[in-house]
Enzyme design. Structure first.
Site: not given
Ligand code: 13P
Length: 241
Positions: A9-11, A96, A98, A165, A171, A204, A225-226
Site C-alpha cells: 500500500n503505497w499510500k 483503511h 487513515e 491492521e 507506521g 509495520s 506500507g513503508g
Molecule cells: O497501513 C499500512 C498498510 O495499509 C501499514 O503501513 P506500515 O507498513 O508503514 O506500518
C-alpha cells in the site's frame, strides 16, 4: 486452500516516474516467487494508468486505495469502479484507518464502497483494526467484531480480502506480536460465513519479520506500507521463506 495475498500500500508516495523506477528494481525478483502467491501493488490514482501499461504480462496485480459507491456523479476528488476496472485494477483497499481518521469514513460508507467494488468486478481489501486506547481498554475483540459485522452487511464473502491492521502498529515500527496477530485473525475468521476469505496482517511489516508472520496458520498474507516502497525490501517480503 486459502489464497495468499501479498500487497503493498503505497499510500501517497511515488510519482509515475518513481513508480516506473520501482518496477525496474522489483519485477526481476518475482522470478523466484511461488506462483500461488498473489502480488498486489495498491498505488495512488496517478500511478495506476502508468503502471497498468508497464505491468502487462507481469504477475503483479494493480490495486487502488479508494472507490466511490456511485457509477458516476458530482463527487469531486472521488473515483469510480468503472474508471478503475477500465485500466485493469483488480483490488481496492477499503476502510483503511487513515481514511477513517482523516476523511470521515464510517462503517456505513465502508459497506457502500465494499459493495461497489464487487459490483464493478473488483476485489475489496477491507481494513479493520483497533487503536492503542481500545486495546489497552480490552476492547479489541468487541471493536473488531462490530467492524466486521457492520462493514460486511450484504457483502459477498466469495470475493473479499480482509486486512487486520492494528492502528497502533501502522507506521510506528511497533509490529504486532505474531501470535497475537494470529489470534485476532482467527477471531475475524470465526465471524465470517466463508472461512476461506484470505486475511492479511498489516502494521509495520518488515523484511526481517515476514517469515515469522507468514508461519502463523491463520495469516494469509500481509498489507505493507513503508516496507513496500523499496524494491529490495518488498521483494524479500514477497519471497518469504
Ligand atoms: O497501513 C499500512 C498498510 O495499509 C501499514 O503501513 P506500515 O507498513 O508503514 O506500518
Amino acid at each position: 486452500m486459502r489464497k495468499i495475498v501479498i500487497a503493498g500500500n503505497w499510500k501517497m508516495y511515488k510519482t509515475q516516474a518513481e513508480s516506473e523506477d520501482f518496477l525496474r528494481g522489483f519485477l526481476p525478483a518475482l522470478d523466484a516467487t511461488p506462483d500461488e502467491r498473489e502480488v498486489v501493488l495498491c498505488v495512488p490514482f496517478t500511478d495506476l494508468s502508468a503502471l497498468s501499461k508497464n505491468l502487462h504480462g507481469s504477475r503483479v496485480q494493480l490495486g487502488a486505495q479508494n472507490i466511490h459507491w456511485e457509477e458516476f456523479g458530482a463527487y469531486t476528488g472521488e473515483i469510480s469502479g468503472p474508471m478503475l476496472a477500465e485500466i485493469g485494477v483488480r483490488y481496492v483497499v477499503v476502510g483503511h484507518s487513515e481514511r477513517r481518521q482523516y476523511f470521515g469514513e464510517t462503517d456505513e460508507t465502508v459497506n457502500l464502497r465494499l459493495k461497489a467494488a464487487q459490483r464493478f468486478g473488483l476485489t475489496p481489501i477491507l481494513c479493520v483494526g483497533e487503536t492503542k486506547q481500545q486495546r489497552d481498554a480490552g476492547e479489541t475483540e468487541s471493536l473488531i467484531t462490530n467492524q466486521i459485522k457492520t462493514d460486511l452487511v450484504d457483502v459477498n464473502q466469495e470475493n473479499l480480502v480482509i486486512a487486520y491492521e492494528p492502528i497502533w502498529a501502522i507506521g510506528t515500527g511497533d509490529t504486532c506480536e505474531c501470535k497475537e496477530a494470529n489470534r485476532v485473525t482467527g477471531l475475524i475468521r470465526s465471524l465470517l460465513s466463508n472461512p476461506d476469505v484470505p486475511i492479511q496482517y498489516g502494521g509495520s511489516v518488515k523484511p526481517n519479520l515476514i517469515d515469522e508472520i507468514m508461519a502463523e496458520p491463520e495469516i494469509d498474507g500481509v498489507l505493507v506500507g513503508g516496507a513496500s516502497l523499496e524494491p529490495a525490501s518488498f521483494a524479500r517480503i514477497v519471497n518469504y521463506q
